[in-house]
Design an enzyme around this catalytic site. Structure first.
Site, PDB file in Angstrom:
ATOM      1  N   CYS A  41       8.002  17.205  -0.276  1.00 35.12           N
ATOM      2  CA  CYS A  41       6.939  17.526   0.681  1.00 35.12           C
ATOM      3  C   CYS A  41       6.923  19.032   0.940  1.00 35.12           C
ATOM      4  CB  CYS A  41       7.164  16.773   1.988  1.00 35.12           C
ATOM      5  SG  CYS A  41       5.816  17.019   3.180  1.00 35.12           S
ATOM      6  N   ASP A  43       6.490  20.333   3.729  1.00 33.60           N
ATOM      7  CA  ASP A  43       6.989  20.542   5.094  1.00 33.60           C
ATOM      8  C   ASP A  43       8.006  21.687   5.137  1.00 33.60           C
ATOM      9  OD1 ASP A  43       8.726  20.156   7.492  1.00 33.60           O
ATOM     10  OD2 ASP A  43       7.437  18.401   7.791  1.00 33.60           O
ATOM     11  N   ARG A  45      10.359  22.295   7.038  1.00 29.30           N
ATOM     12  CA  ARG A  45      11.727  21.938   7.417  1.00 29.30           C
ATOM     13  C   ARG A  45      12.507  21.318   6.267  1.00 29.30           C
ATOM     14  NH1 ARG A  45       9.829  17.927  11.918  1.00 29.30           N
ATOM     15  NH2 ARG A  45       8.492  17.445  10.126  1.00 29.30           N
ATOM     16  N   HIS A  97      10.526  12.431   3.350  1.00 31.55           N
ATOM     17  CA  HIS A  97      11.363  12.722   4.526  1.00 31.55           C
ATOM     18  C   HIS A  97      10.820  12.001   5.747  1.00 31.55           C
ATOM     19  CE1 HIS A  97       8.639  15.643   6.622  1.00 31.55           C
ATOM     20  NE2 HIS A  97       8.107  15.684   5.416  1.00 31.55           N
ATOM     21  N   CYS A 100       7.458  12.724   8.539  1.00 35.44           N
ATOM     22  CA  CYS A 100       6.514  13.441   7.682  1.00 35.44           C
ATOM     23  C   CYS A 100       5.125  13.406   8.325  1.00 35.44           C
ATOM     24  CB  CYS A 100       6.468  12.788   6.301  1.00 35.44           C
ATOM     25  SG  CYS A 100       5.332  13.606   5.164  1.00 35.44           S
TER      26      CYS A 100
HETATM   27 CO    CO Z   1       6.112  15.737   4.961  1.00 38.63          CO
END
Ligand code: CO
Length: 208
Positions: A41, A43, A45, A97, A100
């Site tokens: 992803c 993302d 993080r 994750h 998400c």
């Molecule tokens: Co995500």
């Protein structure tokens, strides 16, 4: 964030690498021979190299919203083809994750414009597993399960491709579904039995 700081960081990083190995960048420039294709992803993080502890050159990385492998997405399909057929990676990883945002958005009834068709791929995963998901009463648990099932279905999409089927037949490439648990930092192997998935979908998706 101070953008200038990034260039400071870069200079310090170069220094630290060269102190350990003066030939570091010279060697890096010679080519790549990664063992793993990691699809994760976007993302902020969820890092790729950092959470796996791999060095530059060891993993070929593709990231998008909610670690998707849509059959018609030229970007991820090109990455897959290149990594499997040309770089000859031995492992393809789809890593989702918990928490998400993409998966959460797909669970809500909101018109998000151009994001709609992308998130619709996750809604399709929900529909495929509607019975199991609707039976989970706890909202967070259901959300977490959709994250896992989405990883599983993206692994299925990986297995639908001719490149991966050929690499499996000729040199035993393996496909893995993982979830990164942001709350603990733990990487969880969903232990997806990709061989039995391949056996099951072969009747319809067999190409090579
Ligand atoms: Co995500």
């Amino acid at each position: 964030m101070n953008i200038e700081q990034i260039f400071e960081n870069n200079r310090a990083w170069i220094q630290s690498k060269l102190e350990l190995d003066p030939e570091y960048f010279n060697n890096l420039s010679k080519g790549q021979n990664p063992e793993i294709l990691y699809i994760g992803c976007a993302d902020s993080r969820v890092t790729a190299e950092e959470l796996m502890g791999v060095k530059p050159g060891e993993a070929f990385i593709h990231r998008n919203i909610a670690n998707m492998v849509p059959n018609t997405d030229l970007s991820v399909m090109s990455v897959l083809e290149y990594a499997v057929t040309h770089l000859r990676v031995n492992h393809v990883v789809v890593c989702g994750h918990y928490f998400c945002g993409g998966v959460l958005a797909a669970m809500q009834s909101t018109d998000l414009g151009i994001l709609n068709p992308w998130l619709r791929n996750i809604r399709d995963v929900y529909r495929l597993h509607q019975k199991e998901l609707n039976a989970i009463e706890d909202d967070t648990r259901r959300y977490m399960r959709l994250v896992e099932l989405n990883v599983q279905e993206q692994c299925v999409n990986v297995l639908k491709t001719a490149a991966v089927q050929r690499a499996y037949r000729t040199r035993g490439i393996t496909v893995h579904g993982w979830v990164f648990d942001i709350e603990s930092g733990r990487l969880i192997d969903l232990e997806i039995d990709f061989r039995s998935i391949l056996d099951k979908i072969r009747e319809i998706y067999h190409l090579d």
